[in-house]
Design an enzyme around this catalytic site. Structure first.
Site, short mmCIF file in Angstrom:
data_model
loop_
_atom_site.label_atom_id
_atom_site.label_comp_id
_atom_site.label_asym_id
_atom_site.label_seq_id
_atom_site.Cartn_x
_atom_site.Cartn_y
_atom_site.Cartn_z
N LYS A 250 -57.19 11.45 -10.78
CA LYS A 250 -56.32 10.32 -10.46
C LYS A 250 -56.49 9.29 -11.57
O LYS A 250 -57.54 9.23 -12.22
CB LYS A 250 -56.71 9.70 -9.12
CG LYS A 250 -55.63 8.89 -8.47
CD LYS A 250 -54.60 9.72 -7.72
CE LYS A 250 -53.43 8.89 -7.26
NZ LYS A 250 -52.50 9.65 -6.40
N ASP B 200 -47.34 7.74 -8.79
CA ASP B 200 -47.94 7.24 -7.54
C ASP B 200 -47.35 5.84 -7.37
O ASP B 200 -46.28 5.54 -7.94
CB ASP B 200 -49.48 7.23 -7.63
CG ASP B 200 -50.15 6.99 -6.28
OD1 ASP B 200 -50.24 7.92 -5.48
OD2 ASP B 200 -50.57 5.84 -6.01
P1 NDP Z 1 -43.94 3.46 -4.42
O1 NDP Z 1 -44.46 2.57 -5.46
O2 NDP Z 1 -42.68 4.21 -4.67
O3 NDP Z 1 -43.76 2.68 -3.04
C1 NDP Z 1 -44.84 2.03 -2.46
C2 NDP Z 1 -44.33 1.26 -1.25
O4 NDP Z 1 -45.46 0.74 -0.53
C3 NDP Z 1 -43.48 0.07 -1.60
O5 NDP Z 1 -42.57 -0.16 -0.57
C4 NDP Z 1 -44.51 -1.06 -1.69
O6 NDP Z 1 -43.97 -2.36 -1.50
C5 NDP Z 1 -45.42 -0.70 -0.55
N1 NDP Z 1 -46.77 -1.22 -0.83
C6 NDP Z 1 -47.56 -0.94 -1.91
N2 NDP Z 1 -48.72 -1.61 -1.84
C7 NDP Z 1 -48.68 -2.30 -0.69
C8 NDP Z 1 -49.57 -3.16 -0.04
N3 NDP Z 1 -50.76 -3.46 -0.57
N4 NDP Z 1 -49.18 -3.70 1.15
C9 NDP Z 1 -47.98 -3.39 1.69
N5 NDP Z 1 -47.08 -2.58 1.12
C10 NDP Z 1 -47.43 -2.04 -0.05
O7 NDP Z 1 -45.14 4.48 -4.09
P2 NDP Z 1 -45.08 5.90 -3.39
O8 NDP Z 1 -44.03 5.90 -2.33
O9 NDP Z 1 -45.06 6.93 -4.44
O10 NDP Z 1 -46.54 5.97 -2.72
C11 NDP Z 1 -46.79 5.46 -1.41
C12 NDP Z 1 -48.08 6.07 -0.88
O11 NDP Z 1 -47.95 7.50 -0.86
C13 NDP Z 1 -49.33 5.79 -1.71
O12 NDP Z 1 -50.44 5.71 -0.86
C14 NDP Z 1 -49.46 7.03 -2.58
O13 NDP Z 1 -50.77 7.24 -3.03
C15 NDP Z 1 -49.02 8.09 -1.59
N6 NDP Z 1 -48.57 9.35 -2.17
C16 NDP Z 1 -47.55 9.39 -3.06
C17 NDP Z 1 -47.12 10.59 -3.58
C18 NDP Z 1 -45.93 10.70 -4.47
O14 NDP Z 1 -45.52 11.84 -4.77
N7 NDP Z 1 -45.33 9.61 -4.91
C19 NDP Z 1 -47.83 11.84 -3.26
C20 NDP Z 1 -48.84 11.71 -2.24
C21 NDP Z 1 -49.21 10.49 -1.76
P3 NDP Z 1 -43.71 -3.32 -2.77
O15 NDP Z 1 -42.44 -2.79 -3.38
O16 NDP Z 1 -43.59 -4.67 -2.21
O17 NDP Z 1 -44.90 -3.15 -3.66
#
Ligand code: NDP
Length: 459
Positions: free
Chosen positions: A132, A172
């Site tokens: 990571k 991510d």
């Molecule tokens: P994105 O950046 O596309 O989206 C993240 C979302 O979560 C946004 O809506 C963001 O809001 C919100 N968010 C982030 N940090 C916080 C926080 N501290 N408090 C509240 N809301 C928050 O990321 P992904 O959708 O790719 O990833 C989301 C989760 O899924 C993570 O945990 C990641 O590790 C996991 N994941 C992702 C994979 C992938 O293929 N993308 C694979 C497996 C797991 P804002 O826009 O306001 O920041």
């Protein structure tokens, strides 16, 4: 005869030693503790894992690279960020895991994510090790030019440590198609070669169809398989989804397709409750808002009368998105976003299934409360593995120079999620009591990596 029992003292010693040798790495300790508790019965039964000190070795990253990233902002002012790559374990394949760009990124968070990735990747049945990386850079509020200059300078250093047979990063939080594009372009220029060194690439330049959708789709497939196992289905289920990024968007899309009703969506500023449900048109609005205009989710409430907006209040001891009543809850935003109080609200509201789209979104207390009250809990390392699995499929296409149709990739994704589901159940039945998906995921992932480490000697 050698004792096969690990007593409580040695268990506590292992965690104490870890905490002492990695002070302040709370997220990492949390992730290790969960796996440690799940695999304890396996280690009790099989002396070889203790003899070869698998636990002690598996928590130590093979390598951590930390570097300075400098770039010039739009005002001509130099900026400095910190970049990382944590190469956690390569016993079953090259390091594989995403890059996260978020101000909260630090070594503890990347070690927890890299540690989770070891077991998740093993569960996919593909030959992928765990890693990571990322940076404390915040893409929010930055211009495209600033994001590009940051990504290019990040890759200038990272390129020395990765390769299509060595370490293959992906996206991510904060790293989507735009960032992967900028980093890939720089890697190609530095190395003078077109290789599959990153996944999540654009379909026109080596990417796989269905990769953007894969984590969200995979989560919902996994949830559907769980429901089928209790003679139920997603059809007609109400669902709470958090986040509005990559994972959340495609989870919502698949829930709608399978006949479920999504009531919530969120970002870090607040959450939406839409009593009429989020349909395909509303989802398109969210995608345009978040992916193109890069706006805030509050705008949704201004667009649709059935929606209410709740601003985030950080003084609360719970997350109000989980106070709404629904059959299923799918946290898809970030780690520790669902705590014990939230879990109790879900239990009281009659929730039957919590499926993690994010990595480690439920705190240990929340998991306890859910499981003790009969809510089925699907841990992220199993339920969100569809993303990395499809990255593995992208790598396979890159290696062989082929390009599969959406139907073909989606078919393989469904097979992989079904296999993970069945393997979790099988491992849980063998070593713990009942259909405990958390124990099953940790044990099945651990066994594959531990046996590979033993076969390869002390390295
Ligand atoms: P994105 O950046 O596309 O989206 C993240 C979302 O979560 C946004 O809506 C963001 O809001 C919100 N968010 C982030 N940090 C916080 C926080 N501290 N408090 C509240 N809301 C928050 O990321 P992904 O959708 O790719 O990833 C989301 C989760 O899924 C993570 O945990 C990641 O590790 C996991 N994941 C992702 C994979 C992938 O293929 N993308 C694979 C497996 C797991 P804002 O826009 O306001 O920041």
């Amino acid at each position: 005869m050698e004792s096969t029992l690990i007593d409580d003292v040695s268990r506590i010693n292992f965690l104490d030693n870890l905490k002492e040798s990695t002070p302040g790495e709370t997220e990492f300790h949390q992730a290790v503790q969960e796996v440690h508790e799940s695999v304890a019965p396996v280690i009790e039964r099989h002396v070889e894992y203790r003899k070869h000190k698998i636990l002690e070795r598996i928590v130590e990253p093979e390598r951590i690279i930390s570097f300075r990233v400098t770039w010039i902002d739009d005002n001509g002012v130099p900026q400095v960020n910190r970049g990382y790559r944590v190469q956690m374990n390569s016993a079953i394949g090259p390091y594989k895991g995403g890059l996260r760009f978020h101000p909260s990124v630090n070594q503890s968070i990347l070690k927890f994510l890299g540690f989770e990735q070891i077991f998740k990747n093993a569960l996919t049945s593909l030959p992928l090790g765990g890693g990571k990386g990322g940076s404390n850079f915040d893409p929010k509020g930055k211009s495209d030019g600033e994001v590009m200059r940051f990504c290019q300078n990040f890759m200038l250093e990272l390129s020395k440590h990765i390769g299509h047979r060595i370490d293959i990063p992906a996206g991510d939080i904060g790293v989507g198609g735009r960032e992967i594009g900028y980093m890939y372009g720089m890697y190609r220029k530095i190395e003078n070669q077109f290789s599959g060194v990153l996944t999540g690439k654009g379909v026109k330049w080596g990417g796989s169809l269905i990769r953007p959708e894969a984590t969200g789709y995979g989560l919902v497939y996994f949830s559907q398989y769980i429901l089928e196992n209790i003679n139920d289905s997603m059809e007609g289920k109400t669902c709470l989804v958090s986040g509005s990024g990559n994972v959340a968007q495609y989870a919502i899309e698949k829930i709608i397709e399978l006949g479920g009703k999504v009531l919530t969506v969120s970002d870090s500023s607040g959450h939406i409750y839409d009593e009429a449900g989020i349909d395909a048109d509303k989802l398109r609005f969210i995608q345009e808002l978040k992916n193109e205009r890069r706006g805030r989710i509050a705008e949704y409430a201004g667009e649709y009368d059935s929606a209410h907006y709740f601003e985030t209040d950080r003084s609360l001891d719970h997350n109000p998105i989980w106070s709404h009543k629904a059959d299923c809850a799918l946290p898809c935003a970030t780690q520790n976003e669902l705590n014990g109080k939230d879990a109790q609200h879900l239990v009281d509201g009659g929730t039957i299934l919590v499926g993690e789209g994010a990595n480690m979104p439920c705190t240990p207390e929340a998991i306890n409360i859910l499981q003790n009250n009969g809510v089925i809990y699907a841990p992220g390392k199993a339920s969100n593995a569809g993303g990395v699995a499809t990255s593995g499929l992208e790598m396979a296409q890159n290696y062989s120079g082929s390009h599969w149709t959406s139907e073909e990739v989606d078919r393989r994704l469904q097979i992989i999620m079904r296999t993970i589901h069945d393997n979790c159940l099988h491992a849980a039945q063998k070593y713990s009591s009942g259909p405990d998906y958390m124990a099953g995921a940790n044990i099945a992932g651990f066994l594959k990596v531990a046996d590979s480490m033993i076969a390869q000697g002390v390295t």
